[in-house]
Design a protein around this motif. Structure first.
Motif, PDB file in Angstrom:
ATOM      1  N   THR A 170      58.232 -42.469  10.179  1.00  0.00           N
ATOM      2  CA  THR A 170      56.921 -41.875  10.429  1.00  0.00           C
ATOM      3  C   THR A 170      56.766 -40.557   9.687  1.00  0.00           C
ATOM      4  OG1 THR A 170      56.789 -42.958  12.596  1.00  0.00           O
ATOM      5  CG2 THR A 170      55.334 -41.077  12.229  1.00  0.00           C
ATOM      6  N   LEU A 171      57.831 -39.772   9.628  1.00  0.00           N
ATOM      7  CA  LEU A 171      57.785 -38.501   8.877  1.00  0.00           C
ATOM      8  C   LEU A 171      57.538 -38.762   7.394  1.00  0.00           C
ATOM      9  CD1 LEU A 171      60.668 -36.426  10.546  1.00  0.00           C
ATOM     10  CD2 LEU A 171      58.208 -35.938  10.619  1.00  0.00           C
ATOM     11  N   LEU A 172      58.133 -39.819   6.858  1.00  0.00           N
ATOM     12  CA  LEU A 172      57.892 -40.151   5.457  1.00  0.00           C
ATOM     13  C   LEU A 172      56.455 -40.637   5.266  1.00  0.00           C
ATOM     14  CD1 LEU A 172      58.791 -40.458   2.556  1.00  0.00           C
ATOM     15  CD2 LEU A 172      59.812 -42.678   3.147  1.00  0.00           C
ATOM     16  N   SER A 173      55.935 -41.411   6.209  1.00  0.00           N
ATOM     17  CA  SER A 173      54.525 -41.828   6.139  1.00  0.00           C
ATOM     18  C   SER A 173      53.608 -40.611   6.110  1.00  0.00           C
ATOM     19  CB  SER A 173      54.168 -42.712   7.339  1.00  0.00           C
ATOM     20  OG  SER A 173      54.915 -43.899   7.354  1.00  0.00           O
ATOM     21  N   ALA A 174      53.914 -39.630   6.950  1.00  0.00           N
ATOM     22  CA  ALA A 174      53.107 -38.406   6.986  1.00  0.00           C
ATOM     23  C   ALA A 174      53.217 -37.640   5.675  1.00  0.00           C
ATOM     24  CB  ALA A 174      53.549 -37.532   8.158  1.00  0.00           C
ATOM     25  N   LYS A 175      54.431 -37.568   5.128  1.00  0.00           N
ATOM     26  CA  LYS A 175      54.633 -36.842   3.878  1.00  0.00           C
ATOM     27  C   LYS A 175      53.906 -37.517   2.725  1.00  0.00           C
ATOM     28  CE  LYS A 175      56.316 -33.602   1.307  1.00  0.00           C
ATOM     29  NZ  LYS A 175      55.905 -32.191   1.488  1.00  0.00           N
ATOM     30  N   LEU A 176      53.993 -38.839   2.640  1.00  0.00           N
ATOM     31  CA  LEU A 176      53.288 -39.563   1.587  1.00  0.00           C
ATOM     32  C   LEU A 176      51.776 -39.389   1.726  1.00  0.00           C
ATOM     33  CD1 LEU A 176      55.388 -42.868   1.496  1.00  0.00           C
ATOM     34  CD2 LEU A 176      55.364 -41.051  -0.230  1.00  0.00           C
ATOM     35  N   SER A 177      51.300 -39.308   2.959  1.00  0.00           N
ATOM     36  CA  SER A 177      49.876 -39.057   3.192  1.00  0.00           C
ATOM     37  C   SER A 177      49.487 -37.677   2.667  1.00  0.00           C
ATOM     38  CB  SER A 177      49.547 -39.158   4.684  1.00  0.00           C
ATOM     39  OG  SER A 177      49.803 -40.451   5.181  1.00  0.00           O
ATOM     40  N   GLU A 178      50.345 -36.704   2.937  1.00  0.00           N
ATOM     41  CA  GLU A 178      50.049 -35.331   2.529  1.00  0.00           C
ATOM     42  C   GLU A 178      49.997 -35.150   1.015  1.00  0.00           C
ATOM     43  OE1 GLU A 178      53.051 -33.050   4.466  1.00  0.00           O
ATOM     44  OE2 GLU A 178      51.979 -32.942   6.376  1.00  0.00           O
ATOM     45  N   ILE A 179      50.885 -35.831   0.295  1.00  0.00           N
ATOM     46  CA  ILE A 179      50.929 -35.645  -1.152  1.00  0.00           C
ATOM     47  C   ILE A 179      50.029 -36.650  -1.888  1.00  0.00           C
ATOM     48  CG2 ILE A 179      53.192 -34.534  -1.179  1.00  0.00           C
ATOM     49  CD1 ILE A 179      52.863 -38.113  -2.357  1.00  0.00           C
ATOM     50  N   SER A 180      49.296 -37.466  -1.147  1.00  0.00           N
ATOM     51  CA  SER A 180      48.430 -38.471  -1.775  1.00  0.00           C
ATOM     52  C   SER A 180      47.300 -37.846  -2.576  1.00  0.00           C
ATOM     53  CB  SER A 180      47.844 -39.402  -0.708  1.00  0.00           C
ATOM     54  OG  SER A 180      46.914 -38.707   0.109  1.00  0.00           O
ATOM     55  N   GLY A 181      46.898 -36.633  -2.185  1.00  0.00           N
ATOM     56  CA  GLY A 181      45.751 -35.998  -2.824  1.00  0.00           C
ATOM     57  C   GLY A 181      44.441 -36.293  -2.117  1.00  0.00           C
ATOM     58  N   ILE A 182      44.483 -37.121  -1.090  1.00  0.00           N
ATOM     59  CA  ILE A 182      43.280 -37.433  -0.314  1.00  0.00           C
ATOM     60  C   ILE A 182      43.088 -36.347   0.742  1.00  0.00           C
ATOM     61  CG2 ILE A 182      42.223 -39.123   1.239  1.00  0.00           C
ATOM     62  CD1 ILE A 182      43.793 -41.285  -0.286  1.00  0.00           C
ATOM     63  N   ASN A 183      41.863 -35.866   0.876  1.00  0.00           N
ATOM     64  CA  ASN A 183      41.607 -34.660   1.675  1.00  0.00           C
ATOM     65  C   ASN A 183      41.749 -34.845   3.179  1.00  0.00           C
ATOM     66  OD1 ASN A 183      41.093 -33.013  -0.540  1.00  0.00           O
ATOM     67  ND2 ASN A 183      38.903 -33.464  -0.550  1.00  0.00           N
ATOM     68  N   HIS A 184      41.489 -36.042   3.667  1.00  0.00           N
ATOM     69  CA  HIS A 184      41.496 -36.246   5.117  1.00  0.00           C
ATOM     70  C   HIS A 184      42.652 -37.167   5.510  1.00  0.00           C
ATOM     71  CE1 HIS A 184      37.402 -34.839   4.328  1.00  0.00           C
ATOM     72  NE2 HIS A 184      37.480 -34.312   5.534  1.00  0.00           N
TER      73      HIS A 184
END
Length: 332
Positions: A170-184
Motif C-alpha cells: 500500500t505504501l508503494l501504491s501511495a508513492k507511485l500515486s504521488e510521483i505520477s504527476g496527477i494533481n489529485h
C-alpha cells in the motif's frame, strides 16, 4: 506475429520465452461471439526485474486510456526495459467495438463489477476470471486505467485502496500515486476479507496482495489529448521510479498534490432529467444546492444538495438519469 492462446493456457511461458522481445497474444474465451478474445502484449526486458501490468478498456467506452496505451505500445523499446510489462490494451473488446458504456453488450454485465469472475461463466465473467487467475498473479504492480464513460464528467485523479493488511504494498501504491504527476490523489477504504468478491479489477489485485492502483482521466466518451498525455506521463513516471524504464524525465513528488481520503456518493432517488451547472473539479460546500431532477414536463422531482464540503470528482454529464445512479461523487 500475433499468437493465439486458449483460455486455459497461462502467460508464464510467454514471459520466459521472450526475453528482450515483444509478444502480442490473443486470449480466446469459450463463446462463439466474434468478440470472444482479449489482446495481451508482453514486453520482456533483457534484464530481470518487476512485472508491471497495465490494463485499459475494462470499460470499452473510456477512450483516453485506450489511446494512451496504444501510444505507449509504439514507444516502449524492449531493449531499454528492465523487467516485464504485461499490457492489456482493451480488456472489454465487445464494449469497445459496440460502443457500449459500462457493460459488455454480449451479456449485459459490467466487467468492473464482476471480479473474480468464473471460468465457466459468461464472456464478462471469463474475462474477469482470466485477469484474476492468470494476469494478477504474475504482477508485482497492477495499474488499471479508466476515464469518464459516455455520461461522466470526471476530474483526473489517481487512486488506491488503503489495505492496511499489506502495508508495504500500500505504501508503494501511495508513492507511485504521488510521483505520477496527477494533481489529485484518492485513497479508498479497504474493508473486504480475503474471500469476499472484490468486484473491481484493481481491488482484486489489492486483495491478492499486489501493489495496485488506478488512474482516472478523460470524460464524456471522448478522446482528450491532454488526458492521453497525462496518462502517458504518469505511466512513465511510475516505470522510472521502479527503475524499469526511463524516457529521460525525472519522477518527483508533486508538491501541489491534493489528497482526498474520503468520498461521498450522491444517488438519484428518481428517474428523470438531470440538471446542474456545476462541473468536475468544482468546490462545493455541505448543504449547497448542486442540481435537480425533473420529469419530461419540467416538473422538479428531486433537489440535490451536497452532503459534504469538497471537490466534485465526477458527476453525470448528460441529462438522462435513472433511479439509484450516482449523480455526484464528492472527494474531501
Amino acid at each position: 506475429m500475433i499468437s493465439i492462446i486458449s483460455y486455459g493456457q497461462n502467460l508464464d511461458k510467454i514471459i520466459k520465452e521472450n526475453i528482450g522481445k515483444r509478444a502480442d497474444t490473443l486470449v480466446q474465451f469459450k463463446t462463439n461471439s466474434p468478440y470472444n478474445y482479449m489482446p495481451v502484449t508482453i514486453i520482456s526486458g533483457k534484464e530481470k526485474g518487476p512485472v508491471f501490468t497495465i490494463i485499459a478498456g475494462i470499460h470499452g467506452y473510456e477512450y483516453p486510456p485506450i489511446s494512451a496505451v496504444q501510444e505507449l505500445l509504439k514507444e516502449i523499446d524492449p531493449k531499454k526495459l528492465k523487467g516485464t510489462l504485461v499490457v492489456v490494451p482493451i480488456a472489454n473488446i465487445g464494449s469497445f467495438y459496440k460502443r457500449t458504456p459500462f457493460v459488455n453488450p454480449l451479456d449485459g454485465k459490467n466487467l468492473n463489477n464482476t471480479f473474480p469472475g468464473s471460468e465457466t461463466g459468461t464472456i464478462t465473467e471469463q474475462i474477469a476470471n482470466y485477469i484474476a487467475k492468470e494476469i494478477i498473479p504474475q504482477s508485482d504492480v497492477f495499474l488499471d486505467i479508466h476515464g469518464g464513460d459516455a455520461n461522466e464528467d470526471l476530474l483526473p485523479f489517481v487512486c488506491y485502496y488503503n489495505n492496511t493488511a499489506e502495508e508495504k504494498k500500500t505504501l508503494l501504491s501511495a508513492k507511485l500515486s504521488e510521483i505520477s504527476g496527477i494533481n489529485h490523489i484518492v485513497s479508498y477504504p479497504y474493508t473486504i476479507t480475503k474471500t469476499e468478491p472484490a468486484k473491481y479489477a484493481f481491488k482484486q489485485a489489492s486483495q491478492n496482495g499486489k501493489t495496485a492502483l488506478s488512474i482516472e482521466a478523460g470524460k464524456l466518451g471522448n478522446v482528450q489529448t491532454e488526458s492521453v498525455h497525462l496518462i502517458k506521463k504518469a505511466v512513465y513516471n511510475m516505470l522510472n521510479y521502479m527503475e524499469m524504464y526511463s524516457n529521460g524525465t525525472a519522477s518527483v513528488k508533486n508538491p501541489s498534490a491534493v489528497y482526498l481520503n474520503n468520498q461521498e456518493y450522491v444517488k438519484a432517488e428518481v428517474a428523470g432529467i438531470f440538471h446542474s451547472t456545476l462541473k468536475s473539479g468544482d468546490y462545493i460546500k455541505k448543504g449547497d444546492k448542486i442540481g435537480f431532477v425533473s420529469n419530461e414536463f419540467g416538473k422538479v422531482l428531486m433537489e440535490v444538495k451536497s452532503p459534504a464540503t469538497g471537490l466534485i470528482l465526477y458527476k453525470i454529464g448528460t441529462p438522462p438519469v435513472n433511479m439509484g445512479e450516482t449523480v455526484f461523487c464528492i472527494g474531501y
